[in-house]
Design a protein around this motif. Sequence first.
Motif, PDB file in Angstrom:
ATOM      1  N   UNK A   1       0.842  -1.208   0.000  1.00  0.00           N
ATOM      2  CA  UNK A   1       0.000   0.000   0.000  1.00  0.00           C
ATOM      3  C   UNK A   1       0.878   1.260   0.000  1.00  0.00           C
ATOM      4  N   UNK A   2       1.987   1.199   0.725  1.00  0.00           N
ATOM      5  CA  UNK A   2       2.910   2.350   0.745  1.00  0.00           C
ATOM      6  C   UNK A   2       3.444   2.617  -0.663  1.00  0.00           C
ATOM      7  N   UNK A   3       3.912   1.574  -1.350  1.00  0.00           N
ATOM      8  CA  UNK A   3       4.461   1.736  -2.693  1.00  0.00           C
ATOM      9  C   UNK A   3       3.379   2.165  -3.681  1.00  0.00           C
ATOM     10  N   UNK A   4       2.182   1.623  -3.517  1.00  0.00           N
ATOM     11  CA  UNK A   4       1.065   2.003  -4.392  1.00  0.00           C
ATOM     12  C   UNK A   4       0.721   3.472  -4.193  1.00  0.00           C
ATOM     13  N   UNK A   5       0.721   3.919  -2.937  1.00  0.00           N
ATOM     14  CA  UNK A   5       0.391   5.325  -2.675  1.00  0.00           C
ATOM     15  C   UNK A   5       1.467   6.249  -3.241  1.00  0.00           C
ATOM     16  N   UNK A   6       2.739   5.845  -3.123  1.00  0.00           N
ATOM     17  CA  UNK A   6       3.819   6.642  -3.721  1.00  0.00           C
ATOM     18  C   UNK A   6       3.558   6.833  -5.212  1.00  0.00           C
ATOM     19  N   UNK A   7       3.222   5.735  -5.893  1.00  0.00           N
ATOM     20  CA  UNK A   7       3.003   5.782  -7.338  1.00  0.00           C
ATOM     21  C   UNK A   7       1.790   6.643  -7.679  1.00  0.00           C
ATOM     22  N   UNK A   8       0.710   6.470  -6.937  1.00  0.00           N
ATOM     23  CA  UNK A   8      -0.506   7.251  -7.187  1.00  0.00           C
ATOM     24  C   UNK A   8      -0.275   8.737  -6.924  1.00  0.00           C
ATOM     25  N   UNK A   9       0.464   9.049  -5.866  1.00  0.00           N
ATOM     26  CA  UNK A   9       0.725  10.457  -5.553  1.00  0.00           C
ATOM     27  C   UNK A   9       1.589  11.094  -6.640  1.00  0.00           C
ATOM     28  N   UNK A  10       2.588  10.363  -7.128  1.00  0.00           N
ATOM     29  CA  UNK A  10       3.427  10.898  -8.205  1.00  0.00           C
ATOM     30  C   UNK A  10       2.572  11.232  -9.427  1.00  0.00           C
ATOM     31  N   UNK A  11       1.642  10.342  -9.754  1.00  0.00           N
ATOM     32  CA  UNK A  11       0.765  10.540 -10.911  1.00  0.00           C
ATOM     33  C   UNK A  11      -0.195  11.707 -10.681  1.00  0.00           C
ATOM     34  N   UNK A  12      -0.865  11.711  -9.534  1.00  0.00           N
ATOM     35  CA  UNK A  12      -1.836  12.761  -9.245  1.00  0.00           C
ATOM     36  C   UNK A  12      -1.168  14.136  -9.166  1.00  0.00           C
ATOM     37  N   UNK A  13       0.053  14.161  -8.660  1.00  0.00           N
ATOM     38  CA  UNK A  13       0.796  15.410  -8.559  1.00  0.00           C
ATOM     39  C   UNK A  13       1.087  15.965  -9.953  1.00  0.00           C
ATOM     40  N   UNK A  14       1.498  15.074 -10.872  1.00  0.00           N
ATOM     41  CA  UNK A  14       1.781  15.512 -12.245  1.00  0.00           C
ATOM     42  C   UNK A  14       0.518  16.076 -12.896  1.00  0.00           C
ATOM     43  N   UNK A  15      -0.626  15.407 -12.651  1.00  0.00           N
ATOM     44  CA  UNK A  15      -1.866  15.881 -13.270  1.00  0.00           C
ATOM     45  C   UNK A  15      -2.358  17.173 -12.623  1.00  0.00           C
ATOM     46  N   UNK A  16      -2.155  17.304 -11.321  1.00  0.00           N
ATOM     47  CA  UNK A  16      -2.540  18.560 -10.655  1.00  0.00           C
ATOM     48  C   UNK A  16      -1.684  19.719 -11.169  1.00  0.00           C
ATOM     49  N   UNK A  17      -0.392  19.454 -11.407  1.00  0.00           N
ATOM     50  CA  UNK A  17       0.484  20.486 -11.962  1.00  0.00           C
ATOM     51  C   UNK A  17       0.035  20.869 -13.369  1.00  0.00           C
ATOM     52  N   UNK A  18      -0.317  19.855 -14.157  1.00  0.00           N
ATOM     53  CA  UNK A  18      -0.736  20.126 -15.531  1.00  0.00           C
ATOM     54  C   UNK A  18      -2.026  20.941 -15.546  1.00  0.00           C
ATOM     55  N   UNK A  19      -2.932  20.574 -14.647  1.00  0.00           N
ATOM     56  CA  UNK A  19      -4.204  21.319 -14.570  1.00  0.00           C
ATOM     57  C   UNK A  19      -3.940  22.773 -14.163  1.00  0.00           C
ATOM     58  N   UNK A  20      -3.044  22.959 -13.198  1.00  0.00           N
ATOM     59  CA  UNK A  20      -2.714  24.317 -12.752  1.00  0.00           C
ATOM     60  C   UNK A  20      -2.052  25.114 -13.878  1.00  0.00           C
ATOM     61  N   UNK A  21      -1.185  24.451 -14.651  1.00  0.00           N
ATOM     62  CA  UNK A  21      -0.523  25.133 -15.773  1.00  0.00           C
ATOM     63  C   UNK A  21      -1.554  25.604 -16.797  1.00  0.00           C
ATOM     64  N   UNK A  22      -2.542  24.749 -17.076  1.00  0.00           N
ATOM     65  CA  UNK A  22      -3.562  25.128 -18.051  1.00  0.00           C
ATOM     66  C   UNK A  22      -4.372  26.324 -17.551  1.00  0.00           C
ATOM     67  N   UNK A  23      -4.710  26.261 -16.251  1.00  0.00           N
ATOM     68  CA  UNK A  23      -5.520  27.345 -15.702  1.00  0.00           C
ATOM     69  C   UNK A  23      -4.753  28.662 -15.683  1.00  0.00           C
ATOM     70  N   UNK A  24      -3.442  28.571 -15.723  1.00  0.00           N
ATOM     71  CA  UNK A  24      -2.640  29.793 -15.725  1.00  0.00           C
ATOM     72  C   UNK A  24      -2.631  30.445 -17.106  1.00  0.00           C
ATOM     73  N   UNK A  25      -3.093  29.707 -18.120  1.00  0.00           N
ATOM     74  CA  UNK A  25      -3.141  30.268 -19.474  1.00  0.00           C
ATOM     75  C   UNK A  25      -4.389  31.143 -19.617  1.00  0.00           C
ATOM     76  N   UNK A  26      -4.220  32.439 -19.875  1.00  0.00           N
ATOM     77  CA  UNK A  26      -5.408  33.281 -20.058  1.00  0.00           C
ATOM     78  C   UNK A  26      -6.125  32.929 -21.351  1.00  0.00           C
ATOM     79  N   UNK A  27      -7.444  32.928 -21.324  1.00  0.00           N
ATOM     80  CA  UNK A  27      -8.258  32.673 -22.516  1.00  0.00           C
ATOM     81  C   UNK A  27      -9.377  33.704 -22.555  1.00  0.00           C
ATOM     82  N   UNK A  28      -9.880  33.965 -23.757  1.00  0.00           N
ATOM     83  CA  UNK A  28     -10.973  34.931 -23.885  1.00  0.00           C
ATOM     84  C   UNK A  28     -12.218  34.422 -23.155  1.00  0.00           C
TER      85      UNK A  28
END
Length: 691
Positions: free
Chosen positions: A218-245
């Motif tokens: 479970x520890x190793x699984x959580x490490x892997x899931x957190x790494x993945x979720x962190x990357x997606x949260x960063x990507x989502x934040x990057x997109x939201x930082x892009x101004x759009x009309x």
Amino acid sequence: MRPEILFPLYAPVTTLKGVGARVAPLLEKLAGPIVRDVLFLAPHSLVRRRPATVNTAIEGEVQTFTVEIDEHQKPRSPQQPWKIRTFDGSGFLTLVYFGSFGHAVAEKNPVGAKRIVSGKVERFGSEWQISHPDYLVAPDKADEIPEVETVYPATAGLPARTVRKLALQALTQAADLPEWQDPAWLAKGGFPTWKEALERLHAPVNEADLLPIAPHIRRLAYDELLAHQLAMAQRKADRRAEPADKIAPGPKAAAIVADLPFKLTGAQDRALADVRHDFAQGERMSRLLQGDVGSGKTVVAMLAIADVAAAGAQSALMAPTEILARQHYETLAAPLAAHGITTVLLTGRDKGAARAEKLRALASGAAQVAIGTHALFQNEVHFQSLQLAVVDEQHRFGVAQRQLLQAKGRSVHLLAMSATPIPRTLELTVYGDLDVSRIDEKPPGRTPVATRAAPMTRVDEVEARLREAVAGGAQAFWICPLVSESELVDLKAAEQRAIELRATIGDGVGLVHGKMTGPEKDAVMADFADNRIKVLVATTVVEVGVNVPNATIMVIEQAERFGLAQLHQLRGRVGRGRRESSCVLLYDPPLSETAQKRLDILRRTDDGFQIAETDLELRGGGDALGLRQSGFPDYVFADPFAHRDLIAAAGDDARLIIGRDPELTSERGKALRVLQELFDWRASSPLKDAG
């Protein structure tokens, strides 16, 4: 830049002792190209070696005996095995060696020598024997035989015991990495450190240590899931930082709604409100519209397109096949045109002057909407002001393809659509970088599909009823299974079924399968949609997209070979008109308990989300719902069923981390960067992107 502390784990497998030119390709195929991949290769079972004597031997058990070599029985022909008869004081035990091992074994184990032998004991007539013992050693080397031995995956030419040695060697390359998990979370879960978890992974003391619920796993699984979720949260934040009309709700959409012959469902209203909320934020939208077959996703997309057109900008709707793109065009073009919104259809089939005119209309802004296939993101396609990209069945496109379309404008909003219901517990793993809207209500007027199951022995009866229905004007699908292991055999079965149905029903039977070219498939599907083909025999290429309202019968042959979600998708091809529709699930008896439950749930409900949850529970771990084809991540430790609670926790943790430390500059943030590099989940990872 990868942290230096990870260099040993990112070294090629050839840096491991014993991995040369012969072993390297075998190990790469089994685990991967770097030391980390071997480190992450977990044992799948344990062998317990119990001491025994011949008179207490148990058939089928792995046991260890202290014996004396009594006789070497040489084979009389090359096809016969070399046998060594041994005696332990209570009885005789024969060791059997096939192939050319005999002479070498005889030299090392002369008659009269004392030996310790261990392996799986079997009965052969009145004798006890062990074929190819796991161990045959002198008494002074007894400590070479472990009482509990881990069994690793193996491949031809690379036995499990060699893999075990390499995995343990890889473990010595793993450093004590900085702790990236929250101390309170570690204490709550009873989790060991990362290094301790790996050590326990490779040295389990009992069968419980192999289960996904074991704390170290479970520890190793959580490490892997957190790494993945962190990357997606960063990507989502990057997109939201892009101004759009900003895009406001326009009068055109309201007028289109007023024209509709039906009222929007509450779920459609909520989904449209989600999209409009995103449009109003002044930042780039990345939203998934997830809804069952026929739930009305396209109407929501049309209203979003109308809002964009009212704001003076353009939209593009991309579909994976030409027939689906054409279907969308036929659905959307007229309602949009009635309110001054011009739509063009762009596919690979467009040539010459007609294509040039469509391209001019998009480049000048004369056409506000483009509907098409992969043709939309070709270099020569230019938009005056593309602001919305709608991608239907988004998992059917590669990330690079979706990005090419979005690159046709500046800060283009993305509305992805999927008719493959994903259980809520797995949404984050597949769509963690998208906001998700669910359309979980069916529009009024949809006729429920009567679903029945019948054994294959009644296929003649089904064919006879089908002939009657076709004579009455109905159209039908007949689905044959297709699995990669026996693709040619299955394809032949589909071709044979088409021949049989032509003999029963007549010439109006078509065949479509995955070996056909795109244009060939499109031609057959078009004939079916135009009612020139009455019965379409198909492999699952019809699973998504095609809309033939006159098709009211779905026959699925050997239904037990399909996943539950896939069966639901196929059933969704009928019941799209006002006429009563039916689905017949033909199966080969006897059914397993799981297959029986699968067919039962289909008979009871047509709620795709409930079916998806049930499918997950019935399948447990592994490739739940066939999600490998739906963008599901290829996890090493995380199990989508056993670790559902960890998926949600990792998603929450990732959002908190990015909210507090978006650049990951704190001490924990720096450790989390190591975690992301360790699992190769970074915001910039191009191949692991839902949006």
